[in-house]
Design a protein around this motif. Sequence first.
Motif, PDB file in Angstrom:
ATOM      1  N   THR A 222     -27.241  61.218  28.840  1.00 56.95           N
ATOM      2  CA  THR A 222     -26.105  60.295  28.913  1.00 56.95           C
ATOM      3  C   THR A 222     -24.858  61.026  29.386  1.00 56.95           C
ATOM      4  O   THR A 222     -24.108  60.521  30.225  1.00 56.95           O
ATOM      5  N   ASP A 223     -24.640  62.233  28.849  1.00 60.35           N
ATOM      6  CA  ASP A 223     -23.480  63.027  29.258  1.00 60.35           C
ATOM      7  C   ASP A 223     -23.570  63.405  30.735  1.00 60.35           C
ATOM      8  O   ASP A 223     -22.581  63.325  31.466  1.00 60.35           O
ATOM      9  N   VAL A 224     -24.752  63.834  31.153  1.00 61.08           N
ATOM     10  CA  VAL A 224     -24.934  64.227  32.550  1.00 61.08           C
ATOM     11  C   VAL A 224     -24.677  63.029  33.464  1.00 61.08           C
ATOM     12  O   VAL A 224     -23.990  63.145  34.483  1.00 61.08           O
ATOM     13  N   ALA A 225     -25.209  61.878  33.105  1.00 57.35           N
ATOM     14  CA  ALA A 225     -25.007  60.670  33.915  1.00 57.35           C
ATOM     15  C   ALA A 225     -23.521  60.314  33.976  1.00 57.35           C
ATOM     16  O   ALA A 225     -23.013  59.933  35.039  1.00 57.35           O
ATOM     17  N   SER A 226     -22.825  60.451  32.870  1.00 54.89           N
ATOM     18  CA  SER A 226     -21.402  60.131  32.822  1.00 54.89           C
ATOM     19  C   SER A 226     -20.602  61.060  33.729  1.00 54.89           C
ATOM     20  O   SER A 226     -19.740  60.612  34.495  1.00 54.89           O
ATOM     21  N   VAL A 227     -20.880  62.354  33.653  1.00 54.79           N
ATOM     22  CA  VAL A 227     -20.175  63.322  34.502  1.00 54.79           C
ATOM     23  C   VAL A 227     -20.490  63.043  35.965  1.00 54.79           C
ATOM     24  O   VAL A 227     -19.598  63.030  36.815  1.00 54.79           O
ATOM     25  N   ARG A 228     -21.754  62.771  36.261  1.00 56.34           N
ATOM     26  CA  ARG A 228     -22.150  62.488  37.644  1.00 56.34           C
ATOM     27  C   ARG A 228     -21.418  61.249  38.166  1.00 56.34           C
ATOM     28  O   ARG A 228     -20.905  61.243  39.289  1.00 56.34           O
ATOM     29  N   GLU A 229     -21.363  60.202  37.359  1.00 56.65           N
ATOM     30  CA  GLU A 229     -20.677  58.973  37.776  1.00 56.65           C
ATOM     31  C   GLU A 229     -19.209  59.239  38.092  1.00 56.65           C
ATOM     32  O   GLU A 229     -18.677  58.733  39.083  1.00 56.65           O
ATOM     33  N   ARG A 230     -18.555  60.038  37.249  1.00 51.91           N
ATOM     34  CA  ARG A 230     -17.141  60.347  37.477  1.00 51.91           C
ATOM     35  C   ARG A 230     -16.953  61.143  38.762  1.00 51.91           C
ATOM     36  O   ARG A 230     -16.016  60.901  39.527  1.00 51.91           O
ATOM     37  N   LEU A 231     -17.837  62.118  38.981  1.00 49.48           N
ATOM     38  CA  LEU A 231     -17.724  62.933  40.188  1.00 49.48           C
ATOM     39  C   LEU A 231     -17.961  62.093  41.443  1.00 49.48           C
ATOM     40  O   LEU A 231     -17.220  62.202  42.426  1.00 49.48           O
ATOM     41  N   VAL A 232     -18.990  61.250  41.419  1.00 46.79           N
ATOM     42  CA  VAL A 232     -19.275  60.395  42.573  1.00 46.79           C
ATOM     43  C   VAL A 232     -18.117  59.429  42.815  1.00 46.79           C
ATOM     44  O   VAL A 232     -17.696  59.228  43.963  1.00 46.79           O
ATOM     45  N   ALA A 233     -17.570  58.861  41.755  1.00 48.26           N
ATOM     46  CA  ALA A 233     -16.429  57.950  41.905  1.00 48.26           C
ATOM     47  C   ALA A 233     -15.240  58.682  42.526  1.00 48.26           C
ATOM     48  O   ALA A 233     -14.554  58.131  43.402  1.00 48.26           O
ATOM     49  N   GLY A 234     -15.011  59.915  42.103  1.00 45.49           N
ATOM     50  CA  GLY A 234     -13.916  60.703  42.671  1.00 45.49           C
ATOM     51  C   GLY A 234     -14.138  60.999  44.144  1.00 45.49           C
ATOM     52  O   GLY A 234     -13.201  60.934  44.954  1.00 45.49           O
ATOM     53  N   LEU A 235     -15.378  61.315  44.514  1.00 46.03           N
ATOM     54  CA  LEU A 235     -15.690  61.573  45.916  1.00 46.03           C
ATOM     55  C   LEU A 235     -15.525  60.313  46.766  1.00 46.03           C
ATOM     56  O   LEU A 235     -15.005  60.360  47.877  1.00 46.03           O
ATOM     57  N   MET A 236     -15.969  59.186  46.234  1.00 41.70           N
ATOM     58  CA  MET A 236     -15.847  57.923  46.961  1.00 41.70           C
ATOM     59  C   MET A 236     -14.367  57.560  47.167  1.00 41.70           C
ATOM     60  O   MET A 236     -13.971  57.112  48.241  1.00 41.70           O
ATOM     61  N   GLU A 237     -13.560  57.775  46.150  1.00 44.19           N
ATOM     62  CA  GLU A 237     -12.125  57.504  46.248  1.00 44.19           C
ATOM     63  C   GLU A 237     -11.481  58.419  47.295  1.00 44.19           C
ATOM     64  O   GLU A 237     -10.678  57.968  48.120  1.00 44.19           O
ATOM     65  N   ALA A 238     -11.852  59.694  47.279  1.00 43.40           N
ATOM     66  CA  ALA A 238     -11.308  60.638  48.257  1.00 43.40           C
ATOM     67  C   ALA A 238     -11.707  60.232  49.668  1.00 43.40           C
ATOM     68  O   ALA A 238     -10.901  60.339  50.603  1.00 43.40           O
ATOM     69  N   GLN A 239     -12.936  59.758  49.833  1.00 44.06           N
ATOM     70  CA  GLN A 239     -13.378  59.316  51.149  1.00 44.06           C
ATOM     71  C   GLN A 239     -12.572  58.098  51.612  1.00 44.06           C
ATOM     72  O   GLN A 239     -12.165  58.020  52.771  1.00 44.06           O
ATOM     73  N   ARG A 240     -12.319  57.159  50.716  1.00 39.42           N
ATOM     74  CA  ARG A 240     -11.529  55.965  51.068  1.00 39.42           C
ATOM     75  C   ARG A 240     -10.101  56.345  51.480  1.00 39.42           C
ATOM     76  O   ARG A 240      -9.528  55.746  52.376  1.00 39.42           O
ATOM     77  N   GLU A 241      -9.541  57.352  50.821  1.00 34.93           N
ATOM     78  CA  GLU A 241      -8.155  57.750  51.085  1.00 34.93           C
ATOM     79  C   GLU A 241      -8.026  58.751  52.229  1.00 34.93           C
ATOM     80  O   GLU A 241      -6.922  59.044  52.671  1.00 34.93           O
ATOM     81  N   SER A 242      -9.133  59.271  52.714  1.00 38.75           N
ATOM     82  CA  SER A 242      -9.116  60.310  53.739  1.00 38.75           C
ATOM     83  C   SER A 242      -8.552  59.792  55.059  1.00 38.75           C
ATOM     84  O   SER A 242      -8.808  58.661  55.467  1.00 38.75           O
ATOM     85  N   LEU A 243      -7.805  60.635  55.715  1.00 42.14           N
ATOM     86  CA  LEU A 243      -7.273  60.306  57.033  1.00 42.14           C
ATOM     87  C   LEU A 243      -8.173  60.841  58.146  1.00 42.14           C
ATOM     88  O   LEU A 243      -7.875  60.674  59.328  1.00 42.14           O
ATOM     89  N   LEU A 244      -9.261  61.492  57.770  1.00 38.92           N
ATOM     90  CA  LEU A 244     -10.177  62.035  58.764  1.00 38.92           C
ATOM     91  C   LEU A 244     -10.925  60.907  59.464  1.00 38.92           C
ATOM     92  O   LEU A 244     -11.240  59.891  58.857  1.00 38.92           O
ATOM     93  N   PRO A 245     -11.237  61.099  60.755  1.00 39.58           N
ATOM     94  CA  PRO A 245     -12.001  60.066  61.460  1.00 39.58           C
ATOM     95  C   PRO A 245     -13.434  60.010  60.921  1.00 39.58           C
ATOM     96  O   PRO A 245     -13.927  60.972  60.346  1.00 39.58           O
TER      97      PRO A 245
END
Length: 92
Positions: free
Chosen positions: A46-69
């Motif tokens: 459960t802990d591993v899944a929770s950490v993974r979810e947070r990391l993936v959510a952070g990566l997805m947010e960074a991708q949405r905010e990225s100015l890279l093409p």
Amino acid sequence: MACPDLPLDPHLQNLVRVNEESRLPHVDDLISRKQSGPEQSALDDTDVASVRERLVAGLMEAQRESLLPEAPSARPALDDLLVRLRLGSSLG
């Protein structure tokens, strides 16, 4: 976060320092657990899944905010550079 009486393991010192800049709250939680639990403690599924979810959510947010093409745009210039380098031409 850290208990002032207990020296930090060198690996935790690095994590603490890195997280001062990135400010990921779940990293603080993991460091606290490592400091207070047995040395070889493990996270349950459960802990591993929770950490993974947070990391993936952070990566997805960074991708949405990225100015890279979405795709690289310098391929023709890179191809030209490589051809000139292989042929021994000057770069000027």
